[in-house]
Design a protein around this motif. Structure first.
Motif, PDB file in Angstrom:
ATOM      1  N   GLU A   5       0.836  -1.202   0.000  1.00 53.29           N
ATOM      2  CA  GLU A   5       0.000   0.000   0.000  1.00 53.29           C
ATOM      3  C   GLU A   5       0.874   1.258   0.000  1.00 53.29           C
ATOM      4  O   GLU A   5       0.661   2.181  -0.796  1.00 53.29           O
ATOM      5  CB  GLU A   5      -0.906  -0.017   1.228  1.00 53.29           C
ATOM      6  N   ALA A   6       1.853   1.310   0.884  1.00 54.55           N
ATOM      7  CA  ALA A   6       2.717   2.488   1.005  1.00 54.55           C
ATOM      8  C   ALA A   6       3.466   2.767  -0.293  1.00 54.55           C
ATOM      9  O   ALA A   6       3.570   3.918  -0.729  1.00 54.55           O
ATOM     10  CB  ALA A   6       3.709   2.298   2.157  1.00 54.55           C
ATOM     11  N   VAL A   7       3.972   1.724  -0.923  1.00 52.97           N
ATOM     12  CA  VAL A   7       4.718   1.873  -2.174  1.00 52.97           C
ATOM     13  C   VAL A   7       3.841   2.515  -3.243  1.00 52.97           C
ATOM     14  O   VAL A   7       4.214   3.513  -3.868  1.00 52.97           O
ATOM     15  CB  VAL A   7       5.263   0.509  -2.647  1.00 52.97           C
ATOM     16  N   PHE A   8       2.659   1.977  -3.465  1.00 56.05           N
ATOM     17  CA  PHE A   8       1.810   2.488  -4.544  1.00 56.05           C
ATOM     18  C   PHE A   8       1.183   3.835  -4.205  1.00 56.05           C
ATOM     19  O   PHE A   8       0.960   4.650  -5.107  1.00 56.05           O
ATOM     20  CB  PHE A   8       0.773   1.447  -4.967  1.00 56.05           C
ATOM     21  N   GLN A   9       0.947   4.122  -2.941  1.00 60.15           N
ATOM     22  CA  GLN A   9       0.429   5.439  -2.565  1.00 60.15           C
ATOM     23  C   GLN A   9       1.440   6.542  -2.871  1.00 60.15           C
ATOM     24  O   GLN A   9       1.053   7.692  -3.047  1.00 60.15           O
ATOM     25  CB  GLN A   9       0.061   5.478  -1.076  1.00 60.15           C
ATOM     26  N   TYR A  15      -1.630   2.611   6.531  1.00 65.27           N
ATOM     27  CA  TYR A  15      -0.782   2.249   7.669  1.00 65.27           C
ATOM     28  C   TYR A  15       0.475   3.114   7.756  1.00 65.27           C
ATOM     29  O   TYR A  15       0.757   3.700   8.795  1.00 65.27           O
ATOM     30  CB  TYR A  15      -0.415   0.761   7.586  1.00 65.27           C
ATOM     31  N   TYR A  16       1.211   3.197   6.682  1.00 67.07           N
ATOM     32  CA  TYR A  16       2.446   3.981   6.691  1.00 67.07           C
ATOM     33  C   TYR A  16       2.146   5.478   6.715  1.00 67.07           C
ATOM     34  O   TYR A  16       2.780   6.230   7.451  1.00 67.07           O
ATOM     35  CB  TYR A  16       3.286   3.627   5.463  1.00 67.07           C
ATOM     36  N   ALA A  17       1.173   5.889   5.940  1.00 64.69           N
ATOM     37  CA  ALA A  17       0.841   7.319   5.833  1.00 64.69           C
ATOM     38  C   ALA A  17       0.394   7.906   7.170  1.00 64.69           C
ATOM     39  O   ALA A  17       0.661   9.072   7.457  1.00 64.69           O
ATOM     40  CB  ALA A  17      -0.240   7.532   4.779  1.00 64.69           C
ATOM     41  N   THR A  18      -0.276   7.118   7.993  1.00 67.97           N
ATOM     42  CA  THR A  18      -0.797   7.649   9.258  1.00 67.97           C
ATOM     43  C   THR A  18       0.226   7.652  10.389  1.00 67.97           C
ATOM     44  O   THR A  18       0.066   8.420  11.332  1.00 67.97           O
ATOM     45  CB  THR A  18      -2.042   6.866   9.727  1.00 67.97           C
ATOM     46  N   PRO A  52       7.347   0.958  14.684  1.00 70.34           N
ATOM     47  CA  PRO A  52       8.494   0.057  14.502  1.00 70.34           C
ATOM     48  C   PRO A  52       8.411  -0.777  13.214  1.00 70.34           C
ATOM     49  O   PRO A  52       9.418  -0.935  12.515  1.00 70.34           O
ATOM     50  CB  PRO A  52       8.460  -0.825  15.746  1.00 70.34           C
ATOM     51  N   PHE A  53       7.234  -1.290  12.872  1.00 63.85           N
ATOM     52  CA  PHE A  53       7.100  -2.074  11.638  1.00 63.85           C
ATOM     53  C   PHE A  53       7.457  -1.220  10.425  1.00 63.85           C
ATOM     54  O   PHE A  53       8.155  -1.674   9.511  1.00 63.85           O
ATOM     55  CB  PHE A  53       5.676  -2.625  11.484  1.00 63.85           C
ATOM     56  N   CYS A  54       6.974  -0.005  10.402  1.00 57.74           N
ATOM     57  CA  CYS A  54       7.247   0.897   9.280  1.00 57.74           C
ATOM     58  C   CYS A  54       8.733   1.179   9.157  1.00 57.74           C
ATOM     59  O   CYS A  54       9.293   1.128   8.052  1.00 57.74           O
ATOM     60  CB  CYS A  54       6.475   2.204   9.446  1.00 57.74           C
ATOM     61  N   ARG A  55       9.360   1.469  10.268  1.00 51.84           N
ATOM     62  CA  ARG A  55      10.795   1.779  10.255  1.00 51.84           C
ATOM     63  C   ARG A  55      11.617   0.568   9.809  1.00 51.84           C
ATOM     64  O   ARG A  55      12.588   0.720   9.084  1.00 51.84           O
ATOM     65  CB  ARG A  55      11.250   2.257  11.634  1.00 51.84           C
ATOM     66  N   THR A  56      11.194  -0.616  10.245  1.00 51.05           N
ATOM     67  CA  THR A  56      11.943  -1.837   9.925  1.00 51.05           C
ATOM     68  C   THR A  56      11.720  -2.304   8.487  1.00 51.05           C
ATOM     69  O   THR A  56      12.676  -2.689   7.813  1.00 51.05           O
ATOM     70  CB  THR A  56      11.547  -2.972  10.896  1.00 51.05           C
TER      71      THR A  56
END
Length: 163
Positions: A18-22, A132-135, A140-144
């Motif tokens: 999701e984060a990649v395509f957003q 998830y990433y945008a908000t 920790p999951f996002c950073r990792t």
């Protein structure tokens, strides 16, 4: 107004995908959830549906980004949950994607495990996980896991990223 096309991608977790395509210009909407295809690929697998403007971003660019931002050459044990796939909407789109996947494979000298499958059902993930990433990119999951994909986008695909 530009017309939109739809295509779907499965790779790693849907939060990452999701984060990649957003982050890409020309992508209008990304729906995070689970997709299934036809038998034997009819189990639900994490994926995203993407609405994009082909006048602003090419199908080739979408495929290239997808292949570069998940383990598209790895036959790991979690492939049922994280199927490496491009889910197509029509036989015509499937033919285009298959041709382009073959071209990218030859150009990069990679043997992809990514499969071209017909889209046969979608269900949303839980609302609390959408964007998830945008908000909260500091999770920790996002950073990792997601930050490295975003860094790769910035270095290899900055020309097609949103400002």
């Amino acid at each position: 107004m530009n017309s939109l096309e739809k295509i779907s991608f499965g790779g790693g977790c849907h939060w990452c995908t999701e984060a990649v395509f957003q982050a890409l210009s020309g992508v209008r909407n990304v729906r995070q959830g689970f997709i299934r295809s036809t038998s034997p690929d009819d189990s639900w697998s994490e994926a995203v549906e993407v609405d994009f403007s082909p006048e602003e971003i090419s199908l080739s660019d979408l495929l290239t980004v997808h292949l570069a931002t998940h383990a598209s050459t790895s036959r790991h044990s979690m492939r049922d949950k994280y199927r490496s796939a491009i889910y197509t909407i029509s036989p015509e789109q499937s033919a285009m994607v298959t041709t382009e996947l073959d071209r990218i494979s030859a150009a990069t000298d990679n043997e992809f495990v990514t499969r071209v499958l017909p889209h046969h059902g979608f269900k949303f993930s839980e609302t609390r996980f959408h964007n998830y990433y945008a908000t909260d990119p500091e999770r920790p999951f996002c950073r990792t896991y997601i930050d490295s994909k975003m860094a790769k986008l910035q270095t290899q695909f900055s020309r097609i990223m949103k400002a």
